[in-house]
Design a protein around this motif. Structure first.
Motif, mmCIF file in Angstrom:
data_model
loop_
_atom_site.group_PDB
_atom_site.id
_atom_site.type_symbol
_atom_site.label_atom_id
_atom_site.label_comp_id
_atom_site.label_asym_id
_atom_site.label_seq_id
_atom_site.Cartn_x
_atom_site.Cartn_y
_atom_site.Cartn_z
ATOM 1 N N LEU A 125 0.695 -1.253 -0.009
ATOM 2 C CA LEU A 125 0.151 -0.068 -0.016
ATOM 3 C C LEU A 125 0.723 1.331 0.015
ATOM 4 O O LEU A 125 0.518 2.281 -0.615
ATOM 5 N N LEU A 126 1.902 1.036 0.699
ATOM 6 C CA LEU A 126 2.844 2.301 0.495
ATOM 7 C C LEU A 126 3.666 2.431 -0.438
ATOM 8 O O LEU A 126 3.439 3.627 -1.174
ATOM 9 N N ARG A 129 0.984 3.962 -2.976
ATOM 10 C CA ARG A 129 0.715 5.421 -2.535
ATOM 11 C C ARG A 129 2.033 6.215 -3.009
ATOM 12 O O ARG A 129 1.766 7.458 -3.800
ATOM 13 N N LEU A 132 1.573 6.475 -7.093
ATOM 14 C CA LEU A 132 0.542 7.594 -7.249
ATOM 15 C C LEU A 132 1.107 9.078 -7.317
ATOM 16 O O LEU A 132 1.023 9.934 -8.175
ATOM 17 N N VAL A 133 1.976 9.225 -6.235
ATOM 18 C CA VAL A 133 2.745 10.357 -6.197
ATOM 19 C C VAL A 133 3.728 10.674 -7.540
ATOM 20 O O VAL A 133 3.720 11.649 -7.955
#
Length: 262
Positions: A125-126, A129, A132-133
């Motif tokens: 999940l990290l 994320r 996505l950044v």
């Protein structure tokens, strides 16, 4: 040889020395295990192949859900890998392996495996994320990415910043996952170790033998990439092969001595 003594367990954990020739030896032993158990190997090979087909289908149709599909594979993959480790473990002990045992070996380790999978999902999940950044900062496209726009960005020389950033971020998290899982799952199966001790031991193997561990990771990556072409059919062989080989990697890198044993 470096010695680790966990606080909660009295077993002595030794990190054995390994060299650059050892990964090739692990692959040879894994190939030998796979050849001796063709039906079990084929079953797990089909499972890995189907997982890859699902990921490819999701990426082609809805690439924005690819990370969700990867999360599902992270939930299933460790249990499949543990089944292969169980087969190699029984053969190493001179015991006949069985499909039933490989499919249910995780039941007595469900608490440790659940914790380990939770750690993997959190890291994924990290990773998602962070990806996505990278897309938000470097990906020059309006709206959600599609398969065409992602592939266009990868092969467009003008988007080298996006490619470089994505490789750096992905490489960091992939390395962290690999270092944490290098020997943790087979150790849980072999010694019923708790997930934290198993992860710490895996990280110590990676830190103490970084060059060899990176070489082993590169071998795995190359074999998996080759297996994905075409249509991931190579995973029918490479999937169980690497599973068996990973058991031998654990056995070569880690030695656990029970409390009170000389």
């Amino acid at each position: 040889m470096q010695q680790l003594v966990p606080d909660e367990a009295h077993d002595r954990i030794d990190i054995n020395p390994i060299g650059f020739s050892d990964p090739l030896r692990w692959l040879w032993r894994g190939l030998r295990d796979m050849a001796s158990q063709p039906l079990i190997s084929l079953f797990y090979g089909v499972c890995f192949w189907l997982m890859a087909l699902i990921l490819l289908a999701v990426f082609k149709s809805n690439p924005e859900y690819t990370l969700s599909a990867v999360s599902g594979c992270l939930l299933i993959g460790p249990f499949l890998a543990m089944g292969l480790y169980d087969v190699s473990m029984h053969m190493e002990r001179g015991e006949p392996p069985s499909m039933g045992s490989s499919l249910t070996c995780w039941e007595s380790h469900i608490r440790s495996m659940s914790m380990l999978i939770m750690v993997m999902v959190v890291m994924e999940l990290l990773w998602g994320r962070a990806s996505l950044v990278v897309f938000a900062v470097f990906f020059n496209s309006a709206g959600m990415p599609t398969t065409a726009t992602v592939l266009e960005a990868v092969f467009n020389p003008q988007n080298w910043e996006f490619v470089a950033a994505y490789i750096c971020v992905g490489g960091f998290f992939a390395g962290l996952v690999f270092a944490s899982m290098m020997v943790s799952i087979p150790m849980i199966l072999d010694r019923d170790t708790d997930a934290i001790t198993a992860c710490i031991t895996s990280l110590r193997v990676f830190v103490d033998h970084t060059a060899v561990s990176v070489f082993w990771g590169l071998l795995i990556t190359v074999l998996v990439v080759l297996a994905m072409l075409p249509s991931a059919a190579g995973l029918l062989v490479v999937g169980p092969w690497l599973g068996f080989a990973s058991w031998h990697a654990y056995r070569a890198a880690v030695r656990v001595t029970a409390a009170g044993a000389s």
